[in-house]
Design a protein around this motif. Structure first.
Motif, PDB file in Angstrom:
ATOM      1  N   ARG A 162       0.903   5.457   2.227  1.00 53.91           N
ATOM      2  CA  ARG A 162      -0.340   5.644   1.178  1.00 53.91           C
ATOM      3  C   ARG A 162      -0.210   6.757   0.483  1.00 53.91           C
ATOM      4  O   ARG A 162      -0.487   6.993  -0.535  1.00 53.91           O
ATOM      5  CB  ARG A 162      -1.337   5.457   2.114  1.00 53.91           C
ATOM      6  CG  ARG A 162      -1.899   4.269   2.692  1.00 53.91           C
ATOM      7  CD  ARG A 162      -3.155   4.131   2.865  1.00 53.91           C
ATOM      8  NE  ARG A 162      -3.825   4.779   3.796  1.00 53.91           N
ATOM      9  CZ  ARG A 162      -4.212   4.957   5.021  1.00 53.91           C
ATOM     10  NH1 ARG A 162      -3.442   4.088   5.759  1.00 53.91           N
ATOM     11  NH2 ARG A 162      -4.598   5.908   5.631  1.00 53.91           N
TER      12      ARG A 162
ATOM     13  N   LYS B 285      -4.434  -1.263   5.015  1.00 51.21           N
ATOM     14  CA  LYS B 285      -5.420  -0.991   3.945  1.00 51.21           C
ATOM     15  C   LYS B 285      -6.298   0.352   4.672  1.00 51.21           C
ATOM     16  O   LYS B 285      -6.372   0.001   6.045  1.00 51.21           O
ATOM     17  CB  LYS B 285      -6.155  -1.799   3.356  1.00 51.21           C
ATOM     18  CG  LYS B 285      -7.134  -2.841   4.054  1.00 51.21           C
ATOM     19  CD  LYS B 285      -7.635  -3.748   3.197  1.00 51.21           C
ATOM     20  CE  LYS B 285      -8.551  -4.699   4.166  1.00 51.21           C
ATOM     21  NZ  LYS B 285      -9.169  -5.603   3.326  1.00 51.21           N
ATOM     22  N   ASP B 286      -6.964   0.949   4.104  1.00 50.24           N
ATOM     23  CA  ASP B 286      -8.062   1.975   4.847  1.00 50.24           C
ATOM     24  C   ASP B 286      -9.362   1.309   5.589  1.00 50.24           C
ATOM     25  O   ASP B 286      -9.436   0.001   4.902  1.00 50.24           O
ATOM     26  CB  ASP B 286      -8.719   2.979   3.944  1.00 50.24           C
ATOM     27  CG  ASP B 286      -7.566   3.995   3.265  1.00 50.24           C
ATOM     28  OD1 ASP B 286      -6.659   3.961   4.319  1.00 50.24           O
ATOM     29  OD2 ASP B 286      -7.775   4.531   2.389  1.00 50.24           O
TER      30      ASP B 286
ATOM     31  N   ASP C 267     -11.993  -9.443   7.665  1.00 48.48           N
ATOM     32  CA  ASP C 267     -10.710  -9.069   6.878  1.00 48.48           C
ATOM     33  C   ASP C 267      -9.988 -10.546   6.895  1.00 48.48           C
ATOM     34  O   ASP C 267      -9.644 -11.040   5.865  1.00 48.48           O
ATOM     35  CB  ASP C 267     -10.064  -7.943   7.283  1.00 48.48           C
ATOM     36  CG  ASP C 267     -10.754  -6.501   6.710  1.00 48.48           C
ATOM     37  OD1 ASP C 267     -11.655  -6.711   6.038  1.00 48.48           O
ATOM     38  OD2 ASP C 267     -10.388  -5.666   7.345  1.00 48.48           O
TER      39      ASP C 267
ATOM     40  N   SER D  92       3.364  -1.323   7.592  1.00 49.07           N
ATOM     41  CA  SER D  92       3.459  -2.093   6.234  1.00 49.07           C
ATOM     42  C   SER D  92       4.889  -2.442   6.128  1.00 49.07           C
ATOM     43  O   SER D  92       5.983  -1.917   6.604  1.00 49.07           O
ATOM     44  CB  SER D  92       3.362  -0.862   5.270  1.00 49.07           C
ATOM     45  OG  SER D  92       2.072  -0.453   5.225  1.00 49.07           O
TER      46      SER D  92
ATOM     47  N   GLN E 275      -3.967  -2.375  -2.965  1.00 47.89           N
ATOM     48  CA  GLN E 275      -5.243  -2.166  -3.788  1.00 47.89           C
ATOM     49  C   GLN E 275      -5.922  -3.640  -3.995  1.00 47.89           C
ATOM     50  O   GLN E 275      -7.075  -3.853  -3.894  1.00 47.89           O
ATOM     51  CB  GLN E 275      -5.196  -1.455  -5.021  1.00 47.89           C
ATOM     52  CG  GLN E 275      -6.367  -0.918  -5.594  1.00 47.89           C
ATOM     53  CD  GLN E 275      -6.228   0.226  -6.440  1.00 47.89           C
ATOM     54  OE1 GLN E 275      -5.593   0.037  -7.343  1.00 47.89           O
ATOM     55  NE2 GLN E 275      -7.426   0.955  -6.457  1.00 47.89           N
TER      56      GLN E 275
ATOM     57  N   GLU F 196      -5.859   1.728  10.327  1.00 42.73           N
ATOM     58  CA  GLU F 196      -5.718   0.942   9.215  1.00 42.73           C
ATOM     59  C   GLU F 196      -6.321  -0.430   9.523  1.00 42.73           C
ATOM     60  O   GLU F 196      -6.240  -0.790  10.608  1.00 42.73           O
ATOM     61  CB  GLU F 196      -4.378   0.943   8.852  1.00 42.73           C
ATOM     62  CG  GLU F 196      -3.701   2.170   8.447  1.00 42.73           C
ATOM     63  CD  GLU F 196      -3.014   2.975   9.183  1.00 42.73           C
ATOM     64  OE1 GLU F 196      -2.771   4.164   8.896  1.00 42.73           O
ATOM     65  OE2 GLU F 196      -2.599   2.550  10.526  1.00 42.73           O
TER      66      GLU F 196
ATOM     67  N   SER G 235       2.942  -3.301  -4.276  1.00 46.39           N
ATOM     68  CA  SER G 235       1.890  -3.002  -5.077  1.00 46.39           C
ATOM     69  C   SER G 235       1.987  -2.930  -6.426  1.00 46.39           C
ATOM     70  O   SER G 235       1.011  -2.155  -7.210  1.00 46.39           O
ATOM     71  CB  SER G 235       1.746  -1.504  -4.419  1.00 46.39           C
ATOM     72  OG  SER G 235       1.887  -1.196  -3.029  1.00 46.39           O
TER      73      SER G 235
ATOM     74  N   HIS H 130      -5.190   4.876  -6.042  1.00 44.57           N
ATOM     75  CA  HIS H 130      -4.596   4.111  -4.976  1.00 44.57           C
ATOM     76  C   HIS H 130      -5.230   4.799  -3.582  1.00 44.57           C
ATOM     77  O   HIS H 130      -4.794   5.758  -2.860  1.00 44.57           O
ATOM     78  CB  HIS H 130      -3.195   4.413  -4.635  1.00 44.57           C
ATOM     79  CG  HIS H 130      -2.192   3.616  -5.503  1.00 44.57           C
ATOM     80  ND1 HIS H 130      -2.428   2.236  -5.554  1.00 44.57           N
ATOM     81  CD2 HIS H 130      -1.348   4.044  -6.614  1.00 44.57           C
ATOM     82  CE1 HIS H 130      -1.464   1.794  -6.447  1.00 44.57           C
ATOM     83  NE2 HIS H 130      -0.921   2.808  -6.994  1.00 44.57           N
TER      84      HIS H 130
ATOM     85  N   ILE I 195      -6.256   2.556  -1.132  1.00 44.16           N
ATOM     86  CA  ILE I 195      -5.920   1.682  -0.089  1.00 44.16           C
ATOM     87  C   ILE I 195      -4.455   0.965  -0.518  1.00 44.16           C
ATOM     88  O   ILE I 195      -4.049   1.178  -1.629  1.00 44.16           O
ATOM     89  CB  ILE I 195      -7.056   0.450   0.059  1.00 44.16           C
ATOM     90  CG1 ILE I 195      -7.167  -0.482  -1.150  1.00 44.16           C
ATOM     91  CG2 ILE I 195      -8.333   0.854   0.635  1.00 44.16           C
ATOM     92  CD1 ILE I 195      -7.932  -1.746  -1.106  1.00 44.16           C
ATOM     93  N   LEU I 196      -3.875   0.489   0.509  1.00 42.69           N
ATOM     94  CA  LEU I 196      -2.430  -0.166   0.510  1.00 42.69           C
ATOM     95  C   LEU I 196      -2.512  -1.514   0.933  1.00 42.69           C
ATOM     96  O   LEU I 196      -2.755  -1.568   2.328  1.00 42.69           O
ATOM     97  CB  LEU I 196      -1.536   0.408   0.994  1.00 42.69           C
ATOM     98  CG  LEU I 196       0.020  -0.130   1.142  1.00 42.69           C
ATOM     99  CD1 LEU I 196       0.480  -0.215  -0.381  1.00 42.69           C
ATOM    100  CD2 LEU I 196       0.726   0.656   1.894  1.00 42.69           C
TER     101      LEU I 196
END
Length: 315
Positions: free
Chosen positions: A97, A221-222, A239, A192, A112, A208, A29, A107, A109-110
Motif C-alpha cells: 500500500r 484494503k483499509d 464485504d 495480497s 481501489q 486490513e 491495480s 491510492h 486502499i488496495l
C-alpha cells in the motif's frame, strides 16, 4: 478505453521475488509494468512518469541513472529489496500500500476498485473447486473451538473458510500458528497476492479487510476506522456479501455483539447461519443472540458443526 498507466521497474542487482510480487499487484491495480536493469538506462521509455528502483545490490553506482531520471522530471521511488523479500502478512500488505501511495496519493486502499466482476451476483469461485464459502466468527474461547472444528474435517472439502477471530494485531501470527495445530486444514494469514483454494482457511488480519478476485487472487484494503472490534465480524460479512455470489456463517464461542448484524445480513441474503451450542462455548453471547433471532439453522458443538457443513455442502 484509455491506456493503462505505465510504471517503470528498474532492477539494481538480480531480479528479486518481492519484485515479481510487486509486478503482479501493480497489474491487479490497473498498471502496466516495464522492466529494466540498471545497465539499460539509455533504453528507458521517456513517456513513463514514475520509476521504481528495486535496490538489491547496494554496491552498484547508480548516480548516472538517478541523473537521467531527474532530467526526465519523473517520480523516483526507491525500494529496498533485501527488506521487502522478508516481509510477510500485515507488513507485506502495508509495504505494498505504501508503494502504491507513493505512485499516486489517490491510492487509499488496495485495490481501489471493488471486485473485478461487475455483475450483481458477485464473484463465483466454483471454477477453483470452491463450492461454498463459510465465515467462521469467534471471540473469547474461539481458538479452541476452531481447532476442534477443523480437526473433524477430512481436508478435502470443496469449502473455503474465512476465519474472523477477535484479537490484537500483535497476536496475528501467533493466532495463525495456534490454529494450524489442527493438522488438517491449513490456516494462512491473509496476504495480497495469495491464491484461495478449497480446504483452506484464511485468517482475516486485524488492520486490513480482504477482497477476492474472480481468479481467486486475494487483495487487501483499509478497514473501517470506526469498527467496534478487531477484526470486525460485521464488516467482514458485509464485504464478502458484496464480493461473493454466496456466503454462509458459523458462529463460535464469543462475548460481544459484533457478528449479530453480520449474521442477519448473511441470513437475509440466503446464506446458512449455524451456531455453537451454549454448553460447548466458553462464552455464548454472540451465538445466543443469533439463536434468539431465530436465524440459526443448526446448533451444536464444534465437531457436529463441521459435520453439518460437510453434509450441507455435499447435497
Amino acid at each position: 478505453m484509455p491506456d493503462q498507466p505505465v510504471i517503470g521497474l528498474i532492477h539494481i542487482g538480480e531480479s528479486q521475488p518481492s519484485a515479481q510480487f510487486l509486478i503482479n499487484q501493480l497489474t491487479h491495480s490497473g498498471y502496466q509494468v516495464k522492466q529494466y536493469h540498471q545497465d539499460e538506462c539509455d533504453q528507458l521509455d521517456v513517456e513513463i512518469n514514475a520509476f521504481i528502483l528495486n535496490l538489491y545490490d547496494n554496491d552498484v553506482n547508480i548516480d548516472d541513472l538517478i541523473h537521467r531520471l531527474s532530467d526526465q522530471n519523473v517520480k523516483i521511488i526507491f525500494n529496498d529489496a533485501r527488506i521487502s523479500n522478508e516481509l510477510v502478512g500485515w507488513n507485506k500488505n502495508r509495504w505494498l500500500r505504501h508503494v502504491l501511495h507513493k505512485i499516486d496519493q489517490a491510492h487509499d486502499i488496495l485495490p481501489q476498485q471493488v471486485a473485478q466482476n461487475s455483475s450483481s451476483s458477485g464473484v463465483d469461485l466454483t471454477e477453483l473447486g470452491i463450492e461454498s464459502v463459510w465465515i467462521l466468527a469467534a471471540s473469547i474461547g474461539g481458538p479452541e473451538s476452531l481447532i476442534r472444528f477443523f480437526k473433524t474435517l477430512s481436508g478435502d472439502e470443496p469449502i473455503l473458510f474465512l476465519v474472523v477471530q477477535h484479537m490484537d494485531s500483535e497476536f496475528s501470527h501467533m493466532m495463525e500458528k495456534q490454529l494450524n495445530k489442527n493438522g488438517v486444514i491449513p490456516v494462512k494469514l491473509a496476504e495480497s497476492g495469495m491464491q484461495v483454494a478449497p480446504s483452506q482457511a484464511i485468517l482475516i488480519p486485524v488492520d486490513e479487510a480482504i477482497i477476492i478476485h474472480e481468479d481467486g487472487n486475494l487483495g487487501v484494503k483499509d478497514v473501517n476506522p470506526d469498527r467496534m472490534s478487531t477484526p470486525c465480524i460485521d464488516d467482514v460479512c458485509f464485504d464478502m456479501l458484496e464480493n461473493l455470489s454466496q456466503v454462509n456463517m458459523a458462529i463460535f464461542s464469543g462475548m460481544a455483539k459484533d457478528g449479530v448484524k453480520g449474521a442477519t445480513n448473511v441470513f437475509e441474503n440466503g446464506g446458512k447461519v449455524i451456531t455453537q451450542s451454549a454448553d460447548s462455548c466458553v462464552v455464548s453471547a454472540i451465538a445466543e443472540e443469533v439463536r434468539r433471532l431465530n436465524m440459526s439453522l443448526f446448533d451444536g458443538d464444534p465437531e457436529s458443526m463441521a459435520q453439518y457443513i460437510t453434509e450441507s455442502t455435499s447435497k
